[in-house]
Scaffold this motif. Sequence first.
Motif, PDB file in Angstrom:
ATOM      1  N   GLU A 276       0.853  -1.186   0.000  1.00  0.00           N
ATOM      2  CA  GLU A 276       0.000   0.000   0.000  1.00  0.00           C
ATOM      3  C   GLU A 276       0.887   1.233   0.000  1.00  0.00           C
ATOM      4  O   GLU A 276       2.048   1.165   0.420  1.00  0.00           O
ATOM      5  CB  GLU A 276      -0.833   0.037   1.293  1.00  0.00           C
ATOM      6  N   GLU A 277       0.348   2.350  -0.454  1.00  0.00           N
ATOM      7  CA  GLU A 277       1.051   3.608  -0.264  1.00  0.00           C
ATOM      8  C   GLU A 277       0.069   4.673   0.185  1.00  0.00           C
ATOM      9  O   GLU A 277      -1.131   4.573  -0.043  1.00  0.00           O
ATOM     10  CB  GLU A 277       1.840   4.028  -1.510  1.00  0.00           C
ATOM     11  N   VAL A 278       0.611   5.671   0.873  1.00  0.00           N
ATOM     12  CA  VAL A 278      -0.223   6.751   1.395  1.00  0.00           C
ATOM     13  C   VAL A 278      -0.042   7.955   0.489  1.00  0.00           C
ATOM     14  O   VAL A 278       1.094   8.357   0.205  1.00  0.00           O
ATOM     15  CB  VAL A 278       0.164   7.104   2.844  1.00  0.00           C
ATOM     16  N   ALA A 279      -1.155   8.491   0.006  1.00  0.00           N
ATOM     17  CA  ALA A 279      -1.096   9.639  -0.885  1.00  0.00           C
ATOM     18  C   ALA A 279      -1.899  10.789  -0.284  1.00  0.00           C
ATOM     19  O   ALA A 279      -2.952  10.571   0.301  1.00  0.00           O
ATOM     20  CB  ALA A 279      -1.663   9.270  -2.254  1.00  0.00           C
ATOM     21  N   GLU A 280      -1.359  12.000  -0.420  1.00  0.00           N
ATOM     22  CA  GLU A 280      -2.077  13.182   0.059  1.00  0.00           C
ATOM     23  C   GLU A 280      -2.450  14.032  -1.137  1.00  0.00           C
ATOM     24  O   GLU A 280      -1.643  14.226  -2.046  1.00  0.00           O
ATOM     25  CB  GLU A 280      -1.181  13.996   0.994  1.00  0.00           C
ATOM     26  N   VAL A 281      -3.660  14.532  -1.116  1.00  0.00           N
ATOM     27  CA  VAL A 281      -4.117  15.352  -2.238  1.00  0.00           C
ATOM     28  C   VAL A 281      -5.137  16.375  -1.725  1.00  0.00           C
ATOM     29  O   VAL A 281      -5.987  16.048  -0.897  1.00  0.00           O
ATOM     30  CB  VAL A 281      -4.682  14.474  -3.380  1.00  0.00           C
TER      31      VAL A 281
END
Lengths: 247, 319
Positions: A163-168
Amino acid sequence: MKILVCVSKTPDTTSKIAFKDGNTKFDEAGVQWIINPYDEWYSLVRAIELKEKDAATVIHLVTVGGADTEPVIRKALALGGDEAIRVNAEGGDSFFIASQIAEIAKQGGYDLILAGKETIDFNGASIGGMVAELLDVPYVALATKFELNGTTAVVTREIEGGEEVAEVALPVVVSCQKGVAEQRIPNMRGIMAARTKPLKVVEPVGADNLTQVVSYELPPAKAGVKLVAADNVDELVRLLHEEAKVI
Amino acid sequence: MSVLILIDHADGHVKKASLEALTYGAAVAKQLGVPAAGLLLGTVTEDVAALGQYGISTVYQVANETFNTLDAQVYAKAITAAVGTTGATVVIFSHNQTGKAVAPRVSAALKAGLVAGAVALPDTASGFVVKKAVFSGKAFANVSVTSAIKVISVNPNSFKVEAVGGTAEVKALDVTPVAARVKVTAVNKVSGEVPLTEADIVVSAGRGLKGPENWGIVEDLAHVLHAALACSRPVADSHWRPHHEHVGQTGFQVAPNLYIAIGISGAIQHLAGVNRSKVMVVINKDPEAPFFKAADYGIVGDAFEVVPKLTAAIKQLKG
Protein backbone atom coordinates in the motif's frame (compact mmCIF):
# COMPACT_ATOMS: atom_id res chain seq x y z
CA MET A 1 -17.92 19.73 3.18
CA LYS A 2 -20.09 18.46 0.34
CA ILE A 3 -19.74 14.82 -0.67
CA LEU A 4 -21.18 13.12 -3.73
CA VAL A 5 -21.44 9.32 -3.50
CA CYS A 6 -21.90 7.42 -6.79
CA VAL A 7 -24.30 4.52 -6.38
CA SER A 8 -25.20 1.74 -8.78
CA LYS A 9 -27.64 -1.13 -8.49
CA THR A 10 -26.25 -4.61 -9.17
CA PRO A 11 -27.58 -8.15 -8.95
CA ASP A 12 -27.16 -9.73 -5.52
CA THR A 13 -23.82 -11.52 -5.10
CA THR A 14 -25.56 -14.92 -5.05
CA SER A 15 -27.55 -14.31 -8.27
CA LYS A 16 -27.55 -16.95 -10.94
CA ILE A 17 -26.11 -15.35 -14.05
CA ALA A 18 -28.07 -16.15 -17.21
CA PHE A 19 -28.76 -14.39 -20.50
CA LYS A 20 -31.70 -14.15 -22.89
CA ASP A 21 -32.61 -12.93 -26.40
CA GLY A 22 -29.82 -14.87 -28.04
CA ASN A 23 -27.35 -14.03 -25.26
CA THR A 24 -27.68 -10.31 -25.86
CA LYS A 25 -29.42 -9.37 -22.59
CA PHE A 26 -28.95 -10.18 -18.93
CA ASP A 27 -31.85 -12.31 -17.71
CA GLU A 28 -33.30 -10.41 -14.76
CA ALA A 29 -35.85 -13.09 -13.88
CA GLY A 30 -35.67 -13.87 -10.18
CA VAL A 31 -32.73 -11.52 -9.60
CA GLN A 32 -32.57 -9.56 -6.34
CA TRP A 33 -31.11 -6.09 -6.79
CA ILE A 34 -28.77 -4.59 -4.26
CA ILE A 35 -26.60 -1.49 -3.97
CA ASN A 36 -23.24 -2.32 -5.52
CA PRO A 37 -21.29 -3.54 -2.44
CA TYR A 38 -18.26 -1.30 -3.12
CA ASP A 39 -20.54 1.74 -3.35
CA GLU A 40 -22.45 0.83 -0.21
CA TRP A 41 -20.04 -0.79 2.23
CA TYR A 42 -17.10 1.44 1.54
CA SER A 43 -17.97 4.75 -0.21
CA LEU A 44 -21.34 5.47 1.35
CA VAL A 45 -20.48 4.24 4.83
CA ARG A 46 -17.24 6.26 4.83
CA ALA A 47 -19.18 9.36 3.80
CA ILE A 48 -21.62 8.72 6.66
CA GLU A 49 -18.71 8.35 9.10
CA LEU A 50 -17.32 11.70 7.95
CA LYS A 51 -20.73 13.30 8.53
CA GLU A 52 -20.87 11.78 12.01
CA LYS A 53 -17.59 13.56 12.80
CA ASP A 54 -18.66 16.83 11.22
CA ALA A 55 -22.40 17.48 11.24
CA ALA A 56 -22.02 20.28 8.68
CA THR A 57 -21.18 17.65 6.04
CA VAL A 58 -23.75 17.22 3.29
CA ILE A 59 -24.00 13.89 1.48
CA HIS A 60 -25.69 13.54 -1.89
CA LEU A 61 -26.14 10.22 -3.68
CA VAL A 62 -26.22 10.00 -7.44
CA THR A 63 -27.31 7.13 -9.64
CA VAL A 64 -28.00 6.76 -13.34
CA GLY A 65 -30.94 4.49 -14.05
CA GLY A 66 -34.64 4.04 -14.65
CA ALA A 67 -37.45 4.31 -12.09
CA ASP A 68 -36.76 0.69 -11.09
CA THR A 69 -33.55 1.81 -9.35
CA GLU A 70 -35.48 3.83 -6.79
CA PRO A 71 -36.00 1.04 -4.21
CA VAL A 72 -32.24 0.52 -4.17
CA ILE A 73 -31.64 4.27 -3.77
CA ARG A 74 -34.10 4.40 -0.85
CA LYS A 75 -32.15 1.58 0.75
CA ALA A 76 -28.98 3.60 0.37
CA LEU A 77 -30.70 6.65 1.88
CA ALA A 78 -31.76 4.45 4.81
CA LEU A 79 -28.10 4.01 5.67
CA GLY A 80 -27.53 7.75 5.53
CA GLY A 81 -27.10 10.70 3.21
CA ASP A 82 -29.21 13.80 2.81
CA GLU A 83 -30.66 13.48 -0.64
CA ALA A 84 -30.42 11.43 -3.80
CA ILE A 85 -30.36 12.38 -7.44
CA ARG A 86 -31.45 9.93 -10.11
CA VAL A 87 -30.46 10.69 -13.67
CA ASN A 88 -33.32 9.21 -15.61
CA ALA A 89 -31.55 7.09 -18.24
CA GLU A 90 -31.64 3.37 -18.97
CA GLY A 91 -28.46 1.63 -20.00
CA GLY A 92 -25.58 3.57 -21.43
CA ASP A 93 -21.89 2.70 -21.35
CA SER A 94 -19.39 3.85 -18.75
CA PHE A 95 -18.58 7.08 -20.64
CA PHE A 96 -22.28 7.96 -20.90
CA ILE A 97 -22.82 7.28 -17.18
CA ALA A 98 -19.65 9.15 -16.15
CA SER A 99 -20.75 12.12 -18.27
CA GLN A 100 -24.06 12.23 -16.37
CA ILE A 101 -22.35 12.05 -12.97
CA ALA A 102 -19.81 14.70 -14.01
CA GLU A 103 -22.68 17.01 -14.95
CA ILE A 104 -24.33 16.55 -11.54
CA ALA A 105 -20.95 17.08 -9.88
CA LYS A 106 -20.34 20.34 -11.78
CA GLN A 107 -23.70 21.71 -10.73
CA GLY A 108 -23.34 20.64 -7.09
CA GLY A 109 -19.78 21.88 -6.47
CA TYR A 110 -18.67 18.91 -4.38
CA ASP A 111 -15.44 18.77 -2.41
CA LEU A 112 -15.24 15.01 -2.52
CA ILE A 113 -16.64 12.41 -4.90
CA LEU A 114 -16.59 8.80 -3.76
CA ALA A 115 -17.17 5.79 -6.00
CA GLY A 116 -16.85 2.06 -5.48
CA LYS A 117 -13.72 0.56 -7.01
CA GLU A 118 -15.94 -1.21 -9.56
CA THR A 119 -19.44 -2.61 -9.93
CA ILE A 120 -19.79 -6.33 -9.39
CA ASP A 121 -21.73 -6.75 -12.65
CA PHE A 122 -19.73 -4.94 -15.33
CA ASN A 123 -16.41 -4.81 -13.41
CA GLY A 124 -15.29 -1.79 -15.42
CA ALA A 125 -13.56 0.13 -12.60
CA SER A 126 -14.02 3.11 -14.92
CA ILE A 127 -16.56 5.58 -13.58
CA GLY A 128 -14.40 7.30 -10.93
CA GLY A 129 -11.51 7.92 -13.32
CA MET A 130 -13.74 9.15 -16.11
CA VAL A 131 -15.61 11.54 -13.80
CA ALA A 132 -12.30 12.89 -12.50
CA GLU A 133 -11.06 13.47 -16.05
CA LEU A 134 -14.27 15.18 -17.12
CA LEU A 135 -14.00 17.47 -14.07
CA ASP A 136 -10.21 17.83 -14.46
CA VAL A 137 -9.59 16.98 -10.79
CA PRO A 138 -7.19 14.41 -9.26
CA TYR A 139 -8.22 10.77 -8.92
CA VAL A 140 -7.00 8.24 -6.39
CA ALA A 141 -8.10 4.72 -7.26
CA LEU A 142 -8.41 1.62 -5.07
CA ALA A 143 -8.38 3.31 -1.67
CA THR A 144 -8.14 1.03 1.36
CA LYS A 145 -8.28 3.91 3.87
CA PHE A 146 -9.58 7.44 3.65
CA GLU A 147 -9.01 10.30 6.09
CA LEU A 148 -9.59 14.02 5.89
CA ASN A 149 -7.09 16.46 7.28
CA GLY A 150 -8.76 19.83 6.82
CA THR A 151 -9.05 20.24 3.07
CA THR A 152 -6.47 17.54 2.33
CA ALA A 153 -7.49 13.94 1.66
CA VAL A 154 -5.09 11.35 3.05
CA VAL A 155 -5.69 8.18 1.09
CA THR A 156 -4.06 4.80 1.50
CA ARG A 157 -4.19 3.02 -1.83
CA GLU A 158 -3.38 -0.46 -3.03
CA ILE A 159 -0.21 -1.02 -5.04
CA GLU A 160 1.27 -4.34 -6.17
CA GLY A 161 2.44 -6.11 -3.04
CA GLY A 162 1.47 -3.42 -0.58
CA GLU A 163 0.00 0.00 0.00
CA GLU A 164 1.05 3.61 -0.26
CA VAL A 165 -0.22 6.75 1.40
CA ALA A 166 -1.10 9.64 -0.88
CA GLU A 167 -2.08 13.18 0.06
CA VAL A 168 -4.12 15.35 -2.24
CA ALA A 169 -5.92 18.65 -1.81
CA LEU A 170 -9.69 18.65 -2.36
CA PRO A 171 -11.58 18.43 -4.63
CA VAL A 172 -10.75 14.84 -5.53
CA VAL A 173 -12.41 11.67 -6.80
CA VAL A 174 -11.60 8.51 -4.84
CA SER A 175 -12.58 4.92 -5.61
CA CYS A 176 -13.07 2.83 -2.49
CA GLN A 177 -12.60 -0.83 -1.65
CA LYS A 178 -12.31 -3.07 1.37
CA GLY A 179 -10.71 -1.38 4.34
CA VAL A 180 -12.19 2.11 3.82
CA ALA A 181 -15.16 1.36 6.11
CA GLU A 182 -17.06 -1.51 7.69
CA GLN A 183 -20.39 -2.74 6.35
CA ARG A 184 -23.46 -1.37 8.18
CA ILE A 185 -27.07 -2.46 8.34
CA PRO A 186 -29.76 0.26 8.17
CA ASN A 187 -31.82 0.66 11.33
CA MET A 188 -35.56 1.30 11.55
CA ARG A 189 -35.06 5.02 12.16
CA GLY A 190 -32.96 5.24 9.01
CA ILE A 191 -35.50 3.32 6.97
CA MET A 192 -38.33 5.61 8.15
CA ALA A 193 -36.25 8.74 7.52
CA ALA A 194 -35.33 7.58 4.03
CA ARG A 195 -38.97 7.66 2.96
CA THR A 196 -39.12 11.42 3.25
CA LYS A 197 -35.63 12.30 2.04
CA PRO A 198 -35.61 14.11 -1.31
CA LEU A 199 -35.05 11.93 -4.35
CA LYS A 200 -34.68 14.25 -7.31
CA VAL A 201 -35.10 12.97 -10.83
CA VAL A 202 -33.23 14.82 -13.56
CA GLU A 203 -33.07 14.16 -17.28
CA PRO A 204 -29.75 13.09 -18.80
CA VAL A 205 -27.49 15.43 -20.72
CA GLY A 206 -26.48 14.46 -24.24
CA ALA A 207 -23.43 12.17 -24.21
CA ASP A 208 -22.05 9.56 -26.56
CA ASN A 209 -21.89 5.85 -26.00
CA LEU A 210 -18.41 4.80 -27.05
CA THR A 211 -18.91 1.08 -26.50
CA GLN A 212 -21.76 -1.38 -26.72
CA VAL A 213 -22.18 -4.95 -25.47
CA VAL A 214 -23.01 -7.09 -28.49
CA SER A 215 -23.33 -10.42 -26.68
CA TYR A 216 -22.67 -12.29 -23.47
CA GLU A 217 -21.33 -15.77 -22.90
CA LEU A 218 -20.93 -18.09 -19.96
CA PRO A 219 -17.58 -19.74 -19.25
CA PRO A 220 -17.26 -23.28 -20.62
CA ALA A 221 -18.45 -25.91 -18.15
CA LYS A 222 -15.74 -27.50 -16.05
CA ALA A 223 -14.87 -31.09 -16.89
CA GLY A 224 -15.50 -32.06 -13.28
CA VAL A 225 -13.17 -32.50 -10.36
CA LYS A 226 -10.56 -35.26 -10.35
CA LEU A 227 -10.40 -36.59 -6.81
CA VAL A 228 -7.18 -37.92 -5.36
CA ALA A 229 -7.07 -39.98 -2.15
CA ALA A 230 -5.86 -38.11 0.94
CA ASP A 231 -3.04 -40.62 1.48
CA ASN A 232 -1.81 -40.24 -2.10
CA VAL A 233 -0.61 -36.63 -2.41
CA ASP A 234 2.20 -37.84 -4.69
CA GLU A 235 -0.47 -38.53 -7.30
CA LEU A 236 -1.80 -34.96 -6.99
CA VAL A 237 1.72 -33.60 -7.45
CA ARG A 238 2.19 -35.84 -10.51
CA LEU A 239 -1.10 -34.62 -12.04
CA LEU A 240 -0.24 -30.97 -11.43
CA HIS A 241 3.23 -31.48 -12.88
CA GLU A 242 2.54 -33.77 -15.84
CA GLU A 243 -1.12 -33.28 -16.76
CA ALA A 244 -1.95 -29.69 -15.79
CA LYS A 245 1.70 -28.58 -16.15
CA VAL A 246 1.30 -25.84 -13.57
CA ILE A 247 4.12 -26.79 -11.18
CA MET B 1 -2.25 4.27 -37.20
CA SER B 2 -0.44 2.36 -34.50
CA VAL B 3 -0.85 0.56 -31.21
CA LEU B 4 0.57 2.25 -28.11
CA ILE B 5 1.13 0.24 -24.93
CA LEU B 6 1.84 1.77 -21.52
CA ILE B 7 4.95 0.25 -19.92
CA ASP B 8 4.10 0.35 -16.23
CA HIS B 9 6.88 0.07 -13.68
CA ALA B 10 7.63 0.23 -9.98
CA ASP B 11 10.91 0.49 -8.06
CA GLY B 12 12.81 0.79 -11.32
CA HIS B 13 11.45 -2.44 -12.78
CA VAL B 14 8.96 -3.07 -15.54
CA LYS B 15 5.99 -4.97 -14.10
CA LYS B 16 5.17 -8.46 -15.34
CA ALA B 17 1.66 -7.22 -16.12
CA SER B 18 3.24 -4.76 -18.55
CA LEU B 19 5.04 -7.54 -20.39
CA GLU B 20 1.66 -9.21 -20.83
CA ALA B 21 0.25 -5.91 -22.13
CA LEU B 22 3.19 -5.56 -24.54
CA THR B 23 2.68 -9.10 -25.86
CA TYR B 24 -1.04 -8.40 -26.22
CA GLY B 25 -0.46 -5.06 -27.92
CA ALA B 26 2.07 -6.56 -30.34
CA ALA B 27 -0.50 -9.19 -31.30
CA VAL B 28 -3.21 -6.55 -31.82
CA ALA B 29 -0.83 -4.54 -34.03
CA LYS B 30 0.05 -7.61 -36.06
CA GLN B 31 -3.65 -8.34 -36.54
CA LEU B 32 -4.29 -4.78 -37.73
CA GLY B 33 -1.10 -4.63 -39.80
CA VAL B 34 0.20 -1.55 -37.98
CA PRO B 35 3.31 -0.93 -35.84
CA ALA B 36 3.33 -1.44 -32.05
CA ALA B 37 5.15 0.91 -29.72
CA GLY B 38 5.63 1.04 -25.98
CA LEU B 39 5.30 4.21 -23.93
CA LEU B 40 7.57 4.48 -20.92
CA LEU B 41 6.83 7.36 -18.58
CA GLY B 42 9.65 7.75 -16.08
CA THR B 43 12.82 5.73 -15.65
CA VAL B 44 13.71 2.09 -15.11
CA THR B 45 17.01 0.35 -14.41
CA GLU B 46 16.47 -2.28 -17.11
CA ASP B 47 17.58 -2.13 -20.74
CA VAL B 48 14.62 -0.43 -22.41
CA ALA B 49 15.61 -1.44 -25.95
CA ALA B 50 15.39 -5.10 -24.91
CA LEU B 51 11.63 -4.69 -24.50
CA GLY B 52 11.59 -5.12 -28.28
CA GLN B 53 11.69 -8.86 -27.61
CA TYR B 54 7.97 -8.69 -26.78
CA GLY B 55 7.17 -7.65 -30.33
CA ILE B 56 7.28 -3.85 -30.24
CA SER B 57 9.40 -1.87 -32.69
CA THR B 58 9.70 1.39 -30.75
CA VAL B 59 9.75 2.53 -27.14
CA TYR B 60 8.84 6.17 -26.62
CA GLN B 61 10.31 7.31 -23.36
CA VAL B 62 9.64 10.43 -21.34
CA ALA B 63 12.60 10.11 -18.98
CA ASN B 64 11.25 12.40 -16.31
CA GLU B 65 11.32 11.09 -12.76
CA THR B 66 8.06 12.85 -11.92
CA PHE B 67 6.40 9.83 -13.56
CA ASN B 68 7.98 7.37 -11.13
CA THR B 69 5.11 8.24 -8.77
CA LEU B 70 1.59 7.59 -9.96
CA ASP B 71 -0.65 10.61 -10.28
CA ALA B 72 -3.43 9.47 -12.60
CA GLN B 73 -4.03 13.02 -13.81
CA VAL B 74 -0.38 13.63 -14.70
CA TYR B 75 -0.17 10.24 -16.40
CA ALA B 76 -3.36 10.73 -18.38
CA LYS B 77 -2.27 14.14 -19.68
CA ALA B 78 1.09 12.73 -20.82
CA ILE B 79 -0.44 9.64 -22.42
CA THR B 80 -3.07 11.72 -24.21
CA ALA B 81 -0.29 13.93 -25.59
CA ALA B 82 1.73 10.87 -26.65
CA VAL B 83 -1.30 9.42 -28.44
CA GLY B 84 -1.53 12.65 -30.41
CA THR B 85 2.19 12.73 -31.26
CA THR B 86 2.43 9.08 -32.27
CA GLY B 87 -0.94 8.88 -34.03
CA ALA B 88 -1.95 5.82 -32.02
CA THR B 89 -5.43 4.46 -32.66
CA VAL B 90 -5.34 1.67 -30.05
CA VAL B 91 -4.05 2.38 -26.54
CA ILE B 92 -3.32 -0.55 -24.26
CA PHE B 93 -2.89 -0.84 -20.51
CA SER B 94 -2.73 -3.67 -18.03
CA HIS B 95 -5.92 -3.79 -15.95
CA ASN B 96 -3.71 -3.51 -12.88
CA GLN B 97 -3.59 -0.76 -10.25
CA THR B 98 -2.08 1.76 -12.68
CA GLY B 99 -4.35 0.83 -15.58
CA LYS B 100 -7.45 1.05 -13.41
CA ALA B 101 -6.45 4.56 -12.32
CA VAL B 102 -5.28 5.90 -15.68
CA ALA B 103 -7.13 4.13 -18.53
CA PRO B 104 -10.57 5.61 -17.69
CA ARG B 105 -9.07 9.11 -17.65
CA VAL B 106 -7.39 8.58 -21.04
CA SER B 107 -10.64 7.15 -22.39
CA ALA B 108 -12.64 10.17 -21.26
CA ALA B 109 -10.00 12.67 -22.42
CA LEU B 110 -9.86 11.19 -25.93
CA LYS B 111 -13.53 10.19 -26.08
CA ALA B 112 -12.15 6.77 -26.88
CA GLY B 113 -14.22 3.74 -25.88
CA LEU B 114 -12.69 1.66 -23.09
CA VAL B 115 -12.83 -2.09 -22.64
CA ALA B 116 -11.64 -2.64 -19.08
CA GLY B 117 -10.47 -6.15 -18.23
CA ALA B 118 -10.05 -7.67 -21.70
CA VAL B 119 -9.40 -11.43 -21.75
CA ALA B 120 -8.89 -12.00 -25.50
CA LEU B 121 -7.59 -10.31 -28.62
CA PRO B 122 -10.09 -8.10 -30.42
CA ASP B 123 -12.26 -9.55 -33.13
CA THR B 124 -11.69 -7.19 -36.04
CA ALA B 125 -13.57 -9.19 -38.69
CA SER B 126 -16.37 -6.62 -38.68
CA GLY B 127 -15.75 -3.74 -36.33
CA PHE B 128 -13.70 -3.98 -33.16
CA VAL B 129 -15.11 -6.34 -30.53
CA VAL B 130 -13.25 -7.26 -27.36
CA LYS B 131 -14.18 -9.97 -24.87
CA LYS B 132 -14.06 -8.97 -21.22
CA ALA B 133 -14.87 -10.64 -17.92
CA VAL B 134 -18.15 -9.49 -16.33
CA PHE B 135 -20.28 -10.50 -13.32
CA SER B 136 -17.06 -10.98 -11.36
CA GLY B 137 -15.80 -13.74 -13.62
CA LYS B 138 -19.14 -15.57 -13.83
CA ALA B 139 -19.57 -14.53 -17.49
CA PHE B 140 -17.99 -12.68 -20.40
CA ALA B 141 -19.25 -9.81 -22.52
CA ASN B 142 -18.26 -9.09 -26.10
CA VAL B 143 -17.93 -5.32 -26.26
CA SER B 144 -17.93 -3.40 -29.50
CA VAL B 145 -15.85 -0.20 -29.45
CA THR B 146 -17.38 2.34 -31.81
CA SER B 147 -15.05 5.33 -31.35
CA ALA B 148 -12.11 6.09 -33.67
CA ILE B 149 -9.55 5.51 -30.92
CA LYS B 150 -9.87 2.41 -28.75
CA VAL B 151 -8.58 1.91 -25.19
CA ILE B 152 -8.12 -1.59 -23.81
CA SER B 153 -6.93 -2.69 -20.39
CA VAL B 154 -5.87 -6.33 -20.34
CA ASN B 155 -6.73 -8.52 -17.36
CA PRO B 156 -3.51 -9.65 -15.64
CA ASN B 157 -2.66 -13.32 -16.21
CA SER B 158 -5.03 -13.60 -19.19
CA PHE B 159 -2.36 -13.31 -21.81
CA LYS B 160 0.91 -15.22 -21.72
CA VAL B 161 4.12 -13.22 -22.01
CA GLU B 162 5.88 -14.15 -25.24
CA ALA B 163 9.43 -13.14 -26.05
CA VAL B 164 9.98 -13.31 -29.81
CA GLY B 165 13.39 -11.63 -29.77
CA GLY B 166 14.40 -8.30 -31.24
CA THR B 167 15.35 -4.87 -30.08
CA ALA B 168 13.20 -1.77 -29.94
CA GLU B 169 14.34 1.64 -31.05
CA VAL B 170 14.19 3.98 -28.05
CA LYS B 171 12.96 7.46 -28.90
CA ALA B 172 12.82 10.30 -26.40
CA LEU B 173 9.43 11.93 -26.29
CA ASP B 174 9.18 15.53 -25.22
CA VAL B 175 6.26 15.78 -22.84
CA THR B 176 6.35 18.19 -19.91
CA PRO B 177 4.38 16.75 -17.02
CA VAL B 178 1.68 18.93 -15.48
CA ALA B 179 2.14 19.69 -11.79
CA ALA B 180 1.39 16.62 -9.68
CA ARG B 181 -1.36 17.14 -7.14
CA VAL B 182 -1.10 13.70 -5.54
CA LYS B 183 1.83 13.47 -3.15
CA VAL B 184 2.94 10.02 -1.96
CA THR B 185 4.10 10.27 1.65
CA ALA B 186 4.68 6.61 2.53
CA VAL B 187 5.08 3.25 0.79
CA ASN B 188 4.51 0.05 2.72
CA LYS B 189 5.46 -3.03 0.75
CA VAL B 190 5.05 -6.43 2.29
CA SER B 191 8.63 -7.57 1.83
CA GLY B 192 9.60 -11.10 0.89
CA GLU B 193 6.15 -12.02 -0.36
CA VAL B 194 4.96 -12.58 -3.90
CA PRO B 195 2.39 -9.88 -4.79
CA LEU B 196 -1.02 -11.54 -4.94
CA THR B 197 -2.27 -10.02 -8.19
CA GLU B 198 1.00 -10.78 -10.03
CA ALA B 199 1.44 -14.35 -8.77
CA ASP B 200 1.44 -17.44 -11.02
CA ILE B 201 0.44 -19.62 -8.09
CA VAL B 202 -1.80 -18.66 -5.18
CA VAL B 203 -2.20 -20.69 -2.01
CA SER B 204 -5.33 -19.69 -0.16
CA ALA B 205 -6.86 -20.85 3.10
CA GLY B 206 -10.14 -20.43 4.91
CA ARG B 207 -11.92 -21.03 8.19
CA GLY B 208 -11.03 -24.71 7.96
CA LEU B 209 -7.63 -23.73 9.35
CA LYS B 210 -9.38 -22.97 12.68
CA GLY B 211 -7.15 -20.06 13.70
CA PRO B 212 -4.34 -17.71 12.64
CA GLU B 213 -1.79 -19.73 14.64
CA ASN B 214 -2.20 -22.60 12.16
CA TRP B 215 -1.07 -20.66 9.07
CA GLY B 216 2.45 -22.12 9.19
CA ILE B 217 1.52 -25.09 7.01
CA VAL B 218 -0.05 -22.75 4.43
CA GLU B 219 3.01 -20.50 4.40
CA ASP B 220 5.31 -23.52 3.99
CA LEU B 221 3.35 -24.73 0.97
CA ALA B 222 3.34 -21.23 -0.54
CA HIS B 223 7.06 -20.98 0.05
CA VAL B 224 7.99 -24.17 -1.85
CA LEU B 225 5.75 -23.10 -4.74
CA HIS B 226 6.93 -19.43 -4.74
CA ALA B 227 3.24 -18.70 -4.41
CA ALA B 228 1.35 -15.72 -3.06
CA LEU B 229 -0.82 -16.14 0.04
CA ALA B 230 -4.53 -15.47 -0.01
CA CYS B 231 -7.51 -16.09 2.25
CA SER B 232 -11.29 -16.14 2.29
CA ARG B 233 -13.44 -13.28 3.50
CA PRO B 234 -14.31 -14.69 6.97
CA VAL B 235 -10.61 -15.11 7.64
CA ALA B 236 -9.85 -11.49 6.75
CA ASP B 237 -12.94 -10.23 8.61
CA SER B 238 -11.84 -12.10 11.76
CA HIS B 239 -8.42 -10.44 11.38
CA TRP B 240 -6.68 -13.80 11.19
CA ARG B 241 -4.98 -12.51 8.07
CA PRO B 242 -4.48 -8.99 6.61
CA HIS B 243 -7.24 -7.78 4.29
CA HIS B 244 -4.83 -7.46 1.36
CA GLU B 245 -4.91 -11.27 1.22
CA HIS B 246 -8.71 -11.46 0.88
CA VAL B 247 -9.76 -12.84 -2.50
CA GLY B 248 -13.37 -13.02 -3.59
CA GLN B 249 -16.09 -10.89 -5.06
CA THR B 250 -15.50 -8.02 -2.63
CA GLY B 251 -11.77 -8.62 -2.19
CA PHE B 252 -9.14 -9.16 -4.84
CA GLN B 253 -9.92 -10.96 -8.05
CA VAL B 254 -7.07 -13.20 -9.12
CA ALA B 255 -6.45 -15.37 -12.16
CA PRO B 256 -3.28 -17.37 -11.48
CA ASN B 257 -2.22 -20.52 -13.31
CA LEU B 258 -2.79 -22.51 -10.13
CA TYR B 259 -5.07 -21.71 -7.21
CA ILE B 260 -4.93 -24.02 -4.21
CA ALA B 261 -7.84 -23.64 -1.78
CA ILE B 262 -7.36 -25.12 1.67
CA GLY B 263 -10.29 -25.36 4.06
CA ILE B 264 -12.41 -22.98 1.96
CA SER B 265 -15.96 -24.15 1.31
CA GLY B 266 -16.25 -22.25 -1.97
CA ALA B 267 -19.17 -19.88 -1.48
CA ILE B 268 -20.29 -18.26 -4.73
CA GLN B 269 -18.80 -14.93 -3.61
CA HIS B 270 -15.41 -16.53 -3.08
CA LEU B 271 -15.50 -18.34 -6.42
CA ALA B 272 -16.30 -15.05 -8.15
CA GLY B 273 -12.85 -13.83 -7.18
CA VAL B 274 -10.91 -16.89 -8.28
CA ASN B 275 -12.85 -18.66 -11.02
CA ARG B 276 -10.65 -17.34 -13.81
CA SER B 277 -7.72 -19.34 -12.39
CA LYS B 278 -6.46 -21.83 -14.96
CA VAL B 279 -6.29 -24.78 -12.57
CA MET B 280 -7.99 -24.98 -9.19
CA VAL B 281 -7.15 -27.50 -6.47
CA VAL B 282 -9.32 -27.90 -3.40
CA ILE B 283 -8.40 -29.56 -0.11
CA ASN B 284 -11.35 -29.85 2.22
CA LYS B 285 -12.57 -32.47 4.68
CA ASP B 286 -16.20 -31.89 3.69
CA PRO B 287 -16.89 -33.77 0.43
CA GLU B 288 -20.06 -31.67 0.02
CA ALA B 289 -18.11 -28.39 -0.06
CA PRO B 290 -19.28 -26.45 -3.15
CA PHE B 291 -15.66 -25.85 -4.13
CA PHE B 292 -15.42 -29.45 -5.37
CA LYS B 293 -17.90 -28.55 -8.14
CA ALA B 294 -15.68 -25.72 -9.38
CA ALA B 295 -12.24 -27.28 -8.90
CA ASP B 296 -10.13 -29.31 -11.34
CA TYR B 297 -8.45 -31.47 -8.70
CA GLY B 298 -9.50 -32.25 -5.18
CA ILE B 299 -8.56 -34.10 -2.04
CA VAL B 300 -11.19 -34.89 0.55
CA GLY B 301 -9.16 -34.87 3.72
CA ASP B 302 -7.89 -33.06 6.79
CA ALA B 303 -5.81 -30.04 5.78
CA PHE B 304 -3.54 -30.49 8.80
CA GLU B 305 -2.48 -33.90 7.47
CA VAL B 306 -2.66 -33.34 3.71
CA VAL B 307 -0.94 -29.95 3.39
CA PRO B 308 2.40 -30.84 5.07
CA LYS B 309 2.54 -34.01 2.95
CA LEU B 310 1.84 -31.98 -0.17
CA THR B 311 4.59 -29.52 0.74
CA ALA B 312 7.04 -32.39 1.23
CA ALA B 313 6.06 -34.02 -2.09
CA ILE B 314 6.52 -30.75 -4.00
CA LYS B 315 9.88 -30.17 -2.29
CA GLN B 316 10.94 -33.59 -3.52
CA LEU B 317 9.73 -32.83 -7.07
CA LYS B 318 11.67 -29.57 -7.14
CA GLY B 319 14.75 -31.42 -5.86
